[in-house]
Design an enzyme around this catalytic site. Structure first.
Site, short mmCIF file in Angstrom:
data_model
loop_
_atom_site.label_atom_id
_atom_site.label_comp_id
_atom_site.label_asym_id
_atom_site.label_seq_id
_atom_site.Cartn_x
_atom_site.Cartn_y
_atom_site.Cartn_z
N ASP A 94 0.86 -1.18 0.00
CA ASP A 94 0.00 0.00 0.00
C ASP A 94 0.90 1.24 0.00
OD1 ASP A 94 -3.21 0.50 1.24
OD2 ASP A 94 -1.83 2.17 0.99
N TYR A 102 -13.72 7.87 -12.25
CA TYR A 102 -13.52 6.74 -11.34
C TYR A 102 -14.16 5.48 -11.92
CZ TYR A 102 -14.35 3.58 -7.42
OH TYR A 102 -14.43 2.45 -6.62
N ASN A 131 -21.97 -0.01 -2.13
CA ASN A 131 -21.48 0.94 -1.12
C ASN A 131 -21.15 0.24 0.19
OD1 ASN A 131 -22.88 2.68 -3.15
ND2 ASN A 131 -22.17 4.26 -1.73
P1 NAD Z 1 -9.40 2.90 0.53
O1 NAD Z 1 -9.03 4.21 -0.04
O2 NAD Z 1 -9.61 2.79 2.00
O3 NAD Z 1 -8.34 1.79 0.11
C1 NAD Z 1 -7.56 1.88 -1.08
C2 NAD Z 1 -6.11 1.71 -0.67
O4 NAD Z 1 -5.30 1.73 -1.85
C3 NAD Z 1 -5.62 2.84 0.24
O5 NAD Z 1 -5.08 2.28 1.42
C4 NAD Z 1 -4.56 3.56 -0.58
O6 NAD Z 1 -3.50 4.04 0.21
C5 NAD Z 1 -4.11 2.45 -1.53
N1 NAD Z 1 -3.57 2.94 -2.81
C6 NAD Z 1 -4.08 3.89 -3.62
N2 NAD Z 1 -3.30 4.04 -4.70
C7 NAD Z 1 -2.27 3.15 -4.56
C8 NAD Z 1 -1.13 2.84 -5.34
N3 NAD Z 1 -0.89 3.46 -6.50
N4 NAD Z 1 -0.28 1.89 -4.90
C9 NAD Z 1 -0.51 1.25 -3.72
N5 NAD Z 1 -1.58 1.50 -2.93
C10 NAD Z 1 -2.45 2.44 -3.35
O7 NAD Z 1 -10.71 2.41 -0.23
P2 NAD Z 1 -11.61 1.11 -0.01
O8 NAD Z 1 -12.98 1.60 0.22
O9 NAD Z 1 -11.00 0.18 0.96
O10 NAD Z 1 -11.57 0.48 -1.47
C11 NAD Z 1 -10.77 -0.65 -1.78
C12 NAD Z 1 -11.10 -1.11 -3.19
O11 NAD Z 1 -12.47 -1.47 -3.28
C13 NAD Z 1 -10.86 -0.05 -4.26
O12 NAD Z 1 -10.32 -0.69 -5.40
C14 NAD Z 1 -12.25 0.48 -4.56
O13 NAD Z 1 -12.34 0.95 -5.89
C15 NAD Z 1 -13.08 -0.76 -4.34
N6 NAD Z 1 -14.46 -0.46 -3.98
C16 NAD Z 1 -14.75 0.10 -2.76
C17 NAD Z 1 -16.09 0.37 -2.44
C18 NAD Z 1 -16.51 0.96 -1.12
O14 NAD Z 1 -17.70 1.19 -0.91
N7 NAD Z 1 -15.60 1.19 -0.17
C19 NAD Z 1 -17.09 0.13 -3.38
C20 NAD Z 1 -16.74 -0.40 -4.60
C21 NAD Z 1 -15.43 -0.70 -4.89
#
Ligand code: NAD
Length: 317
Positions: A31, A139, A168
């Site tokens: 990360d 996005y 969500n």
């Molecule tokens: P989050 O922002 O908490 O987690 C994403 C993580 O990726 C972060 O810790 C960030 O530091 C890391 N990151 C970002 N760019 C990076 C890079 N270039 N290299 C390494 N690490 C990197 O978000 P989340 O809610 O935990 O989402 C996780 C995944 O699930 C994402 O791919 C998101 O698109 C997907 N998602 C989340 C939701 C939701 O409701 N939370 C819904 C649909 C999809």
């Protein structure tokens, strides 16, 4: 099993990492901490700070890994409208770099965390996986492009791929950034602090709110099910909730009556979105177990930022 979780210090990734480690698996996390916090990870999880496009680092971390969870991404719809190039670089470029490194290291399976946002505005609800995606933000485009890359490259190189379109997600550990915060922790924080709940538009827009434990169960199952290669699967609650209903549940659970403040609708959103879960039931034996109200109660019980807010409230009242 051995797992690598990209973005594993984030909200969903850390919950998944801790769950897999508790089950006795070996878990590595990469990360870049652009949004993550390694303090969320249990001591059993092996954390490395790095960018998901850093192939030399990935080669090392992918050594003897059975399955990769690809969660690293920039995740804000409004922010992606301001910085589409950054979203493309992280979410699309990062995905392609990871696939290349997986090929080099001989990893067999990747599970991609995609998003219900790829559906965009659809006349039919609940949305099924075969509908034509109509993304309405950079996005959503970046997540859809990542899906296509993962499945196309995976088929060409013999890597098994599973795409989960998460709706969500909410639950303990979800950060509240100063701008573009996710609606549930934002509403809970505002309600507990006696602030106004900001509602975009008339509040009739709907979403499918799914509790983190249900998401983690689906992700965990996706690593081992056989015959699942190339499948795209919705992961949600299957329930459609509009903003007024969400406000009511937040008020019930926090015990606070909140002031609603209506502001102009933001671009990039859709008016209705709810997941059809038949594929999830079929492939992953997935049935969501925690409804919105129960999930919000668990959030208040388990999330340190709300436990503290609730305590402060109690002391001052
Ligand atoms: P989050 O922002 O908490 O987690 C994403 C993580 O990726 C972060 O810790 C960030 O530091 C890391 N990151 C970002 N760019 C990076 C890079 N270039 N290299 C390494 N690490 C990197 O978000 P989340 O809610 O935990 O989402 C996780 C995944 O699930 C994402 O791919 C998101 O698109 C997907 N998602 C989340 C939701 C939701 O409701 N939370 C819904 C649909 C999809």
């Amino acid at each position: 099993m051995r797992f690598l979780i990209t973005g594993g210090a984030g909200f969903i990734g850390s919950a998944l990492a801790n769950h897999l480690a508790r089950q006795g698996h070996r878990v590595r996390v990469i990360d870049d901490l652009s949004a993550g916090d390694p303090g969320r990870l249990s001591s059993q999880v092996n954390f490395t700070r790095g960018d998901v496009a850093d192939k030399p680092k990935l080669w090392r971390l992918l050594n003897q890994v059975d399955c990769v969870y690809h969660l690293a991404a920039r995740v804000s719809v409004p922010e992606s409208i301001l910085y589409p190039r950054e979203y493309n670089a992280a979410n699309v470029g990062g995905t392609v770099a990871l696939m290349e490194a997986m090929r080099d290291a001989g990893v067999q399976r990747v599970v991609l965390a995609s998003s219900g946002a790829i559906y965009g505005q659809q006349p039919e609800q609940p949305v099924t996986e075969d509908l034509t995606p109509r993304p309405t933000s950079p996005y959503a485009v970046s997540k859809l492009a990542a899906e296509y890359y993962v499945n196309t490259i995976g088929a060409l190189w013999g890597i098994e791929t599973v795409v989960l379109r998460i709706f969500n997600a909410f639950g303990p550990g979800q950060a509240i950034p100063p701008t573009h915060a996710p609606v549930i922790p934002q509403f809970v924080q505002q309600a507990l602090g006696g602030g106004s709940l900001v509602i975009f538009g008339d509040g009739t827009q709907t979403r499918d709110y799914v509790y983190i434990d249900d998401v983690v169960e689906a992700l965990a199952a996706a690593a081992t099910v056989r015959g699942i290669d190339q499948q795209i699967i919705n992961i949600g609650s299957g329930h459609e909730t509009n903003v007024h209903e969400l406000v009511e549940v937040v008020e019930r659970v926090t015990g606070r009556e909140a002031q609603a403040l209506h502001v102009r609708v933001e671009s990039g959103g859709v008016s209705r979105l709810v997941a059809d879960l038949q594929q999830a039931g079929h492939w992953l034996e997935y049935t969501p177990k925690i409804d919105l109200e129960t999930g919000l109660k668990l959030l208040l019980e388990r999330d340190p930022q709300f436990i503290m807010a609730a305590d402060t409230e109690a002391r001052s009242s």
